[in-house]
Design a protein around this motif. Structure first.
Motif, mmCIF file in Angstrom:
data_model
loop_
_atom_site.group_PDB
_atom_site.id
_atom_site.type_symbol
_atom_site.label_atom_id
_atom_site.label_comp_id
_atom_site.label_asym_id
_atom_site.label_seq_id
_atom_site.Cartn_x
_atom_site.Cartn_y
_atom_site.Cartn_z
ATOM 1 N N GLU B 200 0.796 -1.103 -0.123
ATOM 2 C CA GLU B 200 0.036 0.077 -0.040
ATOM 3 C C GLU B 200 0.778 1.221 0.069
ATOM 4 O O GLU B 200 0.379 2.291 -0.588
ATOM 5 C CB GLU B 200 -0.939 -0.119 1.188
ATOM 6 C CG GLU B 200 -1.891 1.043 1.344
ATOM 7 C CD GLU B 200 -2.760 1.121 2.539
ATOM 8 O OE1 GLU B 200 -3.650 1.201 2.480
ATOM 9 O OE2 GLU B 200 -2.179 1.047 3.574
ATOM 10 N N ILE B 211 -1.027 3.204 -6.531
ATOM 11 C CA ILE B 211 -2.296 3.105 -7.011
ATOM 12 C C ILE B 211 -3.147 1.946 -6.198
ATOM 13 O O ILE B 211 -4.370 2.188 -5.864
ATOM 14 C CB ILE B 211 -2.025 2.758 -8.433
ATOM 15 C CG1 ILE B 211 -1.426 4.042 -9.097
ATOM 16 C CG2 ILE B 211 -3.603 2.531 -9.357
ATOM 17 C CD1 ILE B 211 -2.032 4.940 -9.543
ATOM 18 N N GLU B 212 -2.584 0.918 -6.157
ATOM 19 C CA GLU B 212 -3.188 -0.461 -5.783
ATOM 20 C C GLU B 212 -3.792 -0.061 -4.238
ATOM 21 O O GLU B 212 -4.540 -0.452 -3.779
ATOM 22 C CB GLU B 212 -2.098 -1.618 -5.882
ATOM 23 C CG GLU B 212 -2.600 -2.886 -5.508
ATOM 24 C CD GLU B 212 -1.627 -3.679 -5.743
ATOM 25 O OE1 GLU B 212 -0.293 -3.448 -5.792
ATOM 26 O OE2 GLU B 212 -1.835 -5.094 -5.337
ATOM 27 N N GLY B 213 -2.731 0.714 -3.631
ATOM 28 C CA GLY B 213 -2.975 1.062 -2.186
ATOM 29 C C GLY B 213 -4.206 1.925 -2.102
ATOM 30 O O GLY B 213 -5.284 1.886 -1.306
ATOM 31 N N LYS B 214 -4.516 2.645 -2.961
ATOM 32 C CA LYS B 214 -5.611 3.896 -3.193
ATOM 33 C C LYS B 214 -6.881 3.191 -3.654
ATOM 34 O O LYS B 214 -7.944 3.513 -3.084
ATOM 35 C CB LYS B 214 -5.375 5.037 -4.226
ATOM 36 C CG LYS B 214 -4.379 5.964 -3.410
ATOM 37 C CD LYS B 214 -4.081 7.199 -4.624
ATOM 38 C CE LYS B 214 -3.299 8.130 -3.961
ATOM 39 N NZ LYS B 214 -2.836 9.000 -5.158
ATOM 40 N N LEU B 215 -6.683 2.119 -4.470
ATOM 41 C CA LEU B 215 -7.999 1.545 -5.049
ATOM 42 C C LEU B 215 -8.352 0.378 -4.314
ATOM 43 O O LEU B 215 -9.651 0.024 -4.539
ATOM 44 C CB LEU B 215 -7.799 1.365 -6.619
ATOM 45 C CG LEU B 215 -7.495 2.243 -7.442
ATOM 46 C CD1 LEU B 215 -7.289 1.791 -8.986
ATOM 47 C CD2 LEU B 215 -8.493 3.582 -7.444
ATOM 48 N N LEU B 216 -7.614 -0.226 -3.650
ATOM 49 C CA LEU B 216 -8.345 -1.612 -2.808
ATOM 50 C C LEU B 216 -7.591 -1.338 -1.316
ATOM 51 O O LEU B 216 -8.467 -1.797 -0.365
ATOM 52 C CB LEU B 216 -7.198 -2.739 -3.265
ATOM 53 C CG LEU B 216 -7.594 -3.017 -4.837
ATOM 54 C CD1 LEU B 216 -6.800 -4.477 -5.198
ATOM 55 C CD2 LEU B 216 -8.998 -3.277 -5.129
ATOM 56 N N GLY B 217 -6.674 -0.654 -1.045
ATOM 57 C CA GLY B 217 -6.362 -0.620 0.378
ATOM 58 C C GLY B 217 -5.682 -1.953 0.862
ATOM 59 O O GLY B 217 -5.743 -2.765 0.285
ATOM 60 N N PRO B 220 -7.954 -5.613 2.081
ATOM 61 C CA PRO B 220 -8.301 -6.539 1.063
ATOM 62 C C PRO B 220 -7.251 -7.153 0.410
ATOM 63 O O PRO B 220 -7.167 -8.386 0.033
ATOM 64 C CB PRO B 220 -9.091 -5.782 0.142
ATOM 65 C CG PRO B 220 -9.642 -4.664 0.817
ATOM 66 C CD PRO B 220 -8.549 -4.111 1.966
#
Lengths: 315, 315, 315, 315, 315, 315
Positions: B200, B211-217, B220
């Motif tokens: 994240e 980006i992954e951190g922002k869209l999924l956290g 999850p």
């Protein structure tokens, strides 16, 4: 089944086969045992009391048992109740089966499957198409029979597929009005968004939550499985992440179970399309039961509102 | 680095090497360009303005560049600001490196790793032990250097490992007081709960969100990876599901990013242990900076409270 | 009392002494009077109906009366109900007394008192020590018998002292992990924090709220009494104020009854320790009643959650 | 002081004595030190910048210092700002004193005291009367000079007494309309409700919060003191408890600082009377500053609303 | 009607005329039909069961029918219930009428009308006066008989007029204390604020919501009608808009049904006066029913609080 | 106007005509007056400072004045700012006019009017058709030029009509998918729902709120006007009430300005269609400004979210 239990009025006589959905033992104030039965057919549910029961009765009249029943519709504490005159379990010679007593989507399974296939065929992004195809293949059987929820909306056989296909039709029209939308992404998101429910819910007839469903919920389970399947298919690229985001965010808010809110245009729209189709399904079925000039029952999933059917509506 | 920027007072002169953390260009009301620099060393941060800059300056004074700087600590709008007298980029002969300017956990990496290994060795449930071991192996390098968060608590090198090791110590004591607790489950949950942050957050020195951190956290993402790794290790049994639940629920509430609240005893305790250690870390460091009879600054992550240090506390 | 009412199953016969906790008169739909009794022993409670009662019955079967009762455990509206076959009031020759039917802390009063004394002895700050000692002296009798609450957690004889002593053990361990903590302050805060309940609650067996408890609540009452006692002891210095603050803020938030949130480090920790011990007490007792693979009943004071006991837990 | 700073318009010249309320040092973008002064007289406040200051200036132009100032009212970022042409500290020969620059209640202290005495004289319940009399005696000096709050409403010299006396007048009228009200209780509650502010606020001219005020707040402090004084007066009976409840609950809700909501009729009314008088005080003073057809500034303590003065109001 | 149903105790015999407010059919567990009647007179309500009923009974014992009834007051599930011994419909010769069984305001219609007229006469602003006069003329009959609400406060014949007249008295006194208030505006706002209820509620005896009331609510309906009437009267000027604003905002907050909060001084006060009079009405009537030292029942419209009547109150 | 201000980057030179939207006077820290100008053309807005201004400048450079301006785009506190090199007011010979500098809907007025006419022609319910026709006739001019809001969505010339026409297209498609919908009602609701904004907003170019808009809001004003016009047209029947309900409830919740939530199916859908079209309008325009792989600016009206444009989107 025009004469279904959902169409009876207080005072009517009832004589037909019907399915036991729930059964629980009670004891009257005089100390006598009885059974409270929830009976259902494809048109609705009704409660009934079976008085002065014995051990044997308790073993016969259990959930998923079909019974032949004679009785009368009464009212008790403001709700309809079926007063039983006679009851017996159905026999193999009666030619009835559980699926006869369960509500079904107004569209046939085959038609739903065809619409899904058609949509997937229309998709141009190969990564999304392959992921969606893999899911449909893996879950086809369940997808075509599961309800979309255990209650509230599309809570009938094939409800999930029916909900998906309606949402796809909506998406197709919205794409015409807003051509900036990524159609493939929207289609893929719609098809996948609730597939986690196939693991969250226990089954088609008596729908409860699985342990996994209670401890994780369908959203994180589905995010995980998109990851697994993409790995197996060796799909790389941002499509996987964005599809996971669409599933993750489709409840719209953290309080409603989406740890991230929609942060991609099609994710926002997926959430709204889901809302519209669920609400129209609930509203249409509720308003069908009342006459112009009347209010429906309060609907829990519509913020407990009772809706009005205007006088100028022809029924 | 006793003479770190965090220890200076208004009016002090400053002459030392320091690291540029952020740099952004502005234009004065007279139309002249300047740079706003955020400078940091291991003890804290300070803002500085570099006036009348040119293109070349903008290319030299960029984030992660170390500079030799002379100046004075002033106050501007109630906050300390470093008035620059002279500034030059550090050269290889200066013998300074980025890691000198970054705060570190008060415990050495090696000690933290040892504590982790010890704990894993203590675990008796083979499934949990194997999963934890696989994660530690995969992420060892990052785990021992990442902060636990981009700000607020344990926001220093090795902060994540420091946080985990403190929580493990807490868990060990709580297990003595409440022997009903499943120690293995609690240990595994603590070690895994925040590992998703390694994906994240973007890195150790300048920590932002991927980006992954922002869209999924991170939650999850970690639930998914526990699934992947368990599959690879061919681990079956409820341990996988329960560990995923502990990670999923450790923020405690849907509004705080956990789509399911804790529904297993050790999940509830994991949430509380996480809270205690994060809060003690913030409070102790904040209170260290004030004298008895004073209040700390308001702390955003403590509901914006300012804490009081009683007069009877010896500093 | 292994065979306590809390351990019976639907269908079991019951024959034993039991205590009436509540009794209220009703009239059947046929117009006949009856009594609804809430019966309890040290293991739990059950409802029972006594049919066709007369004036005399109403005078005999009152709260705090012990009865000898024969009957059977039935189910009514999903809850266990005791069907009475015979009932008579206990007599002095029966050798039973009210205290036999009340749940008690799993630790003896004497042990609890010893732990308290030990802790006070350990304290070094004379002001805090004197205040705590004065309170213990004044309230010793009640403190060692009162429950910590009228329901939810530690709701048994000596529950308050049991809660305090568990919290002190927690504090001792936390002090080792976070040596910056002021141990004396934390100890004093823990011992005093809920003593106001001795005035807020009406008593040990049938625990309701006093008028004073309803109009002021235990927190402001205790803040006031710390003031009174400190005045009597002629104690000066910030210790008095800080102890009052710890008591005042220990519910953590205005919405939960603390007009000021914790603003001193030990106040924050007192709040968290209180939470942990109350939650572990509820969780452990609830989970004891279910088997691996099952969920507990919903617990009101745990945000209405039902907790899961994993399959890998040996009972 | 008709020509007070509150009556000036953008563009006006200013030449008069004025009081420094706050002073803080800054540094311009060119690195030159300056002072930001908040200046006040009895009619309002204004900000001013004193450029190119030195150490000496910083020691002279401090809070509570009166200065003779010449300048012009400009606008900066939408707010009025006083551009200083010349400034010098006032001298003893100037014949000005701090109290000249502080707003005062529109009613004289003596009149306020008289109204209070009159009300107490009217009370018939001896317990309430004695408690109230003891408080007035103990705090008379402070009560007649303190503001009712550090900002928002009645934030001027004698503001607290002015607020109390207005509320008493309101109570008197309400008692006529609702004769069921206990007039003595209402009077006593009004007089006592905010006396805790005499300990919560630091003083009359520069009003900040005391440590005690921050850690306990005026409500619990006053509940405690009612207890102390009643003890000293050896007053028994429910009057003490009920008066404590009125004070405790007068903010109306836990979120607003009252751990118990009003549970006695007069407590409910005390809360409402307090609201009305505070709101009318804010509204009247805000509307005084605008012309018919205009909106006031947004008022923070009125939920940030800006109020409209209708065209048909004569100014 | 001193011997009204509101004054009976459990165990008392009842023999009197009484009005049926609601009637609904049920079926016992033995399958026998019965009627649940809600009976009322001017002092209160009580439930009764009429067993073994037939079709004819169902046609006779309907709402708004007066009956002669003999029976006894029992208790069922903690609430009083009237056990019927004999019952017959009242006949014209019995000399009883519906209005005898309905609670009335403690002030006569004529007096209320007189107070209204007096107030209007006092008004000086011709626009406001003409609008108010037009409304009074149009709705005089209904205004003098309608309740102010279907439950909670002033829920009796002439309740609306009683509420308005009490509020006017309050306004008159407040105007003396705060002479800046525009008395005409406040008077007009008070008289008009709830007149929309004459269309929102269905009638005086059995008060339910009209379709229009459910879909629009009394506030927007009244805003609209002020517009219509002003048009008809050809009134121009800001008075119309401001009166509409007073009506629109009088619930104080959007969540409570006012799309705009009060933004005019008299609108804010109208909201507060409405609150005070409604609350005093509820509190006084509730406290009348209990003795000193007791709590009232929980009042839904008072945030579910139970109020205490202090021991020092003479009943 | 391809080279509009919305398309410039930091560092670009600017030389063109542009419109002054806002102008306010300030004073520098050196005491020199300057003007802060908000400049706009059809593509966007930018701030500029005009230094060392005099009285004359302040009279020339006022809102709605077009200027010829040369300068450079700089950055100040993270936002673009136009550094002015030269500026002069436009002259009649320059051939520019205010409407050139205002953003317009992407569809021509005539086309929008045609679509409206077409829709009305399609309606079959005469009452609804007549009401809609009367409104269109009365407000045609304004309807075709007003924005739909002062900011956030459709905030350009003809924005309101553009919003209505898009919603009608959406409704047409939804009616195909859910044929139970009353198309006439939905159409009429869409056309009328926001017409109150023509009175709530002050105009097309500089859009602020009118007094009426602030004190009543567009929703109650429109409900009232539907009543007036229906009266004039002598339309009776439930259509009027239902249309008023659709307008009243279209914000969905009391907190959002609808005192009644949607209680008619088409009201619920109107709310959802409004949401979708407003959100798509905001999202599309925001995403247009960023490249794949980037986030948009935070959008206040989208709960302050920044949206991500996936890498696989072709720009």
């Amino acid at each position: 089944m025009k004469n279904g239990i959902g169409n009876f009025s207080i005072g009517d006589s009832f004589e037909n086969f019907i399915l036991i959905k729930e059964s629980s033992r009670g004891v009257t104030s005089n100390g006598k045992p009885f059974l409270t039965l929830i009976l259902r057919d494809a048109t609705g549910e009704i409660e009934a009391k079976l008085w002065d029961t014995n051990k044997e009765d308790e073993e016969i009249f259990v959930p998923e048992q079909i019974v032949k029943l004679t009785g009368e519709i009464n009212q008790f504490r403001g709700k309809a109740q079926l007063k039983i005159t006679s009851i017996r379990p159905a026999q193999s010679t009666d030619g009835v089966q559980v699926s006869d007593f369960v509500a079904k989507a107004p569209v046939e399974k085959e038609v739903l499957m065809e619409k899904l296939t058609e949509t997937i065929f229309e998709m141009k992004n190969p990564s999304m198409q392959r992921i969606v195809r893999a899911f449909i293949k893996k879950y086809q059987e369940a997808l075509l029979t599961y309800p979309a929820a255990s209650k509230n909306h599309h809570e009938y056989v094939s409800g999930l597929a029916h909900h998906i296909v309606s949402m796809l039709a909506l998406a197709k029209e919205l794409h015409k009005l807003y051509p900036e939308l990524n159609k493939d992404l929207l289609y893929a998101g719609i098809i996948l968004h609730d597939l986690g429910k196939l693991k969250e819910l226990s089954g088609v007839v008596t729908t409860s939550y699985t342990i996994e469903g209670k401890l994780l919920g369908h959203i994180p389970m589905m995010v995980e499985e998109i990851g697994h399947i993409s790995k197996e298919l060796e799909i790389e690229g941002e499509e996987v992440l964005i599809l996971q985001h669409l599933v993750l965010s489709h409840h719209g808010k953290a309080e409603w179970g989406s740890p991230k809110p929609p942060l991609v245009r099609e994710a926002e729209l997926l959430h709204l399309i889901d809302l519209i189709d669920a609400k129209m399904n609930m509203l249409n079925r509720s308003l069908d039961k009342v006459k112009p000039g009347e209010f429906t029952e309060r609907m829990f999933a519509m913020d407990n509102r009772a809706f009005y059917k205007p006088l100028f509506e022809e029924n």
